[in-house]
Write an enzyme that holds these catalytic residues in place. Structure first.
Site, PDB file in Angstrom:
ATOM      1  N   GLU A  10      12.911 -20.671 -12.049  1.00  0.00           N
ATOM      2  CA  GLU A  10      12.485 -21.680 -12.008  1.00  0.00           C
ATOM      3  C   GLU A  10      14.552 -22.224 -12.837  1.00  0.00           C
ATOM      4  OE1 GLU A  10       9.104 -20.474 -11.401  1.00  0.00           O
ATOM      5  OE2 GLU A  10      10.874 -19.391 -12.653  1.00  0.00           O
TER       6      GLU A  10
ATOM      7  N   HIS B 122       0.028 -18.959 -19.130  1.00  0.00           N
ATOM      8  CA  HIS B 122      -0.359 -20.556 -18.275  1.00  0.00           C
ATOM      9  C   HIS B 122      -1.009 -21.660 -18.639  1.00  0.00           C
ATOM     10  CE1 HIS B 122       0.562 -16.085 -16.494  1.00  0.00           C
ATOM     11  NE2 HIS B 122       1.057 -16.779 -15.253  1.00  0.00           N
TER      12      HIS B 122
END
Length: 320
Positions: A58, A128
């Site tokens: 990322e 998450h």
């Protein structure tokens, strides 16, 4: 009349942007397959050179997006999990956000970051399930949290056209929402709130998917209290004028916000109200607890999130 889903609205906004402007491109993991819904079918339509599947880094592809933006492109970065924003916070807050400011406007970074499914999903556990929109609003990055399909289309369209970095949170709790659409889809101005339901007794400011919870509670309590539901849509810059106007009608405030309580977005709304409005009762917040980390067990996950019962209690409390 068309029944439009939230995910399809975002997909259509991105497709329209790719069609209209050759400078628009996409970086993300699995965007070719469109696993998150945002990019479904777009690589086949626009090619792998514009809808780019990237390696699992990322920080690398966010940096590549910033570089592309500095060189005249309008990249859209898809992050599949909200916690990945912590990995790229330095690139977004310390680089992309500051380039224009530190160069006197000579450099622009028209970068859009989208998280399609932010917040908690079904048992996705602690790493998450975050909803860190307050973090980006705090540092001054344009921060969006649309609640409806038409607002998802409109705000994503505006974000891609904006010359500054924008982070758009598409809440997991809103992805299943469908809306009857009778008019053409159009961009929604960044920085403009929306009153979903007019009322006279109390203003409920609800963020993202919690707008729908607030509307349901307002309808349930309709015989008892007149609730105005205000959706900021843009968390930064906040539409302070709309908030002040609403509180001028009601004089009471409840904020329901799916992020951690301490120093969260709800606290900022309460501070604005205290500074600029004359309230008839102390305001209330309905949020996740301080420092909340959502557990894997689904019942415990749900227990830490703002609930309709908590919202009902807060509304009744400000009426006393």
């Amino acid at each position: 009349m068309t029944l439009l889903s939230y995910a399809k609205a975002m997909n259509r906004a991105l497709a329209d942007a790719l069609e209209a402007d050759p400078a628009v491109c996409v970086f993300g993991e699995d965007v070719g397959a469109g696993l998150a819904g945002l990019t479904l079918g777009l690589q086949q339509r626009f090619g792998a050179g514009r809808v780019v599947d990237v390696p699992l880094s990322e920080q690398a592809f966010t940096s590549a997006g910033i570089g592309a933006a500095l060189n005249g492109m309008r990249p859209v970065i898809e992050l599949q999990i909200p916690s990945l924003l912590f990995l790229v916070f330095e690139q977004l807050a310390n680089q992309a956000h500051k380039f224009s400011l530190m160069t006197g406007g000579q450099a622009r970074v028209p970068l859009t970051v989208v998280v399609p499914g932010s917040g908690s999903r079904s048992g996705w556990a602690g790493q998450h399930s975050d909803h860190p929109y307050g973090l980006f609003a705090h540092v001054g990055i344009k921060t969006l949290a649309p609640a409806t399909p038409t607002d998802a289309y409109g705000l994503l369209s505006s974000a891609i056209r904006d010359d500054d970095p924008v982070v758009l949170f598409a809440p997991a709790g809103a992805l299943g929402v469908r809306e009857d659409v009778t008019a053409p889809l159009v961009p929604v101005p960044i920085g403009a709130a929306r009153v979903h339901r007019a009322g006279s007794d109390v203003t409920v400011v609800a963020v993202g998917h919690l707008v729908h919870q607030a509307l349901a509670v307002a309808e349930e309590l309709a015989g008892e209290v007149s609730v105005e539901v205000l959706d900021p849509r843009t968390l930064y810059p906040l539409d302070r004028a709309a908030l002040v106007e609403s509180l001028g009608r009601t004089g009471r405030l409840v904020v329901v916000d799916d992020s951690n309580r301490f120093a969260g977005f709800a606290a900022e709304v309460l501070a604005v109200a205290a500074e600029e409005c004359r309230l008839l009762a102390p305001p209330r917040r309905v949020t996740r607890p301080d420092g909340a980390v959502l557990p894997f067990a689904l019942a415990l996950d749900r227990a830490l999130q703002p609930a309709a019962e908590q919202l009902r209690d807060a509304i009744r409390a400000v009426l006393k």
